[in-house]
Design a protein around this motif. Structure first.
Motif, short mmCIF file in Angstrom:
data_model
loop_
_atom_site.label_atom_id
_atom_site.label_comp_id
_atom_site.label_asym_id
_atom_site.label_seq_id
_atom_site.Cartn_x
_atom_site.Cartn_y
_atom_site.Cartn_z
N SER A 1 0.83 -1.21 0.00
CA SER A 1 0.00 0.00 0.00
C SER A 1 0.86 1.26 0.00
O SER A 1 0.50 2.26 -0.63
N GLY B 1 -11.11 -10.62 -1.41
CA GLY B 1 -12.37 -10.01 -1.83
C GLY B 1 -13.27 -9.69 -0.66
O GLY B 1 -13.92 -8.64 -0.62
N TRP C 1 -11.87 -6.67 1.00
CA TRP C 1 -12.14 -5.49 0.19
C TRP C 1 -13.56 -4.99 0.44
O TRP C 1 -13.78 -3.80 0.68
N ALA D 1 -12.15 -2.15 2.86
CA ALA D 1 -11.73 -1.07 1.97
C ALA D 1 -12.90 -0.28 1.42
O ALA D 1 -12.86 0.96 1.40
N LEU E 1 -9.74 2.45 -4.67
CA LEU E 1 -10.38 1.14 -4.54
C LEU E 1 -9.67 0.10 -5.40
O LEU E 1 -9.55 -1.06 -4.98
N TRP F 1 -6.66 -0.85 -3.48
CA TRP F 1 -7.06 -1.74 -2.38
C TRP F 1 -7.26 -3.17 -2.84
O TRP F 1 -6.99 -4.11 -2.10
N VAL F 2 -7.76 -3.37 -4.06
CA VAL F 2 -7.91 -4.73 -4.59
C VAL F 2 -6.56 -5.44 -4.57
O VAL F 2 -6.44 -6.60 -4.14
N VAL G 1 -5.34 -5.99 -0.65
CA VAL G 1 -6.02 -7.07 0.09
C VAL G 1 -5.85 -8.43 -0.60
O VAL G 1 -5.90 -9.46 0.06
N SER G 2 -5.62 -8.43 -1.90
CA SER G 2 -5.33 -9.70 -2.58
C SER G 2 -3.99 -10.25 -2.13
O SER G 2 -3.86 -11.45 -1.87
#
Length: 159
Positions: free
Chosen positions: A24, A101, A104, A108, A131, A134-135, A138-139
């Protein structure tokens, strides 16, 4: 060798969120820095909160405290993963992406709506970029948690 699944989940989650924080930082504060924090499109309020208004974000003023709390949150993420692991796809990578997912949608999406958009007036195109970032974040977290948990703490998984 298998270890206690809850300890493994906590460690996997802490490692996952640590790496996700690094990802991030690269995405938001290096690759996206110009458009997210130095653009005429961005909300002046968001820029002020992130860079000027006191107190500045804890991640800037006390990164040790920020990372300690993040590692604890990561351990909780790992625990949730362990709790729902049987409901996720059997394949380690697919289960990690599915969990990413879930993060997210539950984390997120609400955060971006509530803070940058609602409180700081961030425009929708920049919200969309965040966003998307963020995918990825978090993946990475989900796949790391799944990989470490399945490798070291999932007694039902046979290699």
């Amino acid at each position: 060798m298998r270890y206690n699944r809850w300890v493994t989940a906590g460690i996997a989650g802490s490692i996952g969120i640590f790496v996700a924080n690094l990802v991030s930082q690269v995405l938001f504060f290096q690759l996206g820095e110009e458009i997210l924090f130095h653009s005429d499109q961005q909300s002046d309020k968001l820029i002020a909160v992130m860079t000027q208004m006191e107190p500045l974000p804890v991640m800037e003023t006390d990164p040790g405290v920020y990372m300690t709390i993040s590692l604890f949150i990561g351990a909780l993420h790992g625990g949730v993963f362990a709790y729902i692991r049987d409901s996720l796809p059997e394949n380690t990578i697919k289960s990690g992406l599915a969990y990413g997912g879930i993060l997210w949608v539950l984390m997120a999406l609400y955060f971006e709506f509530h803070a940058p958009f609602n409180m700081f007036g961030e425009p929708l195109p920049l919200l969309g970029l965040e966003l998307f970032f963020w995918v990825i974040v978090v993946s990475v977290e989900g796949v790391l948690i799944s990989t470490l948990y399945d490798r070291f703490g999932n007694p039902g998984l046979i290699y």
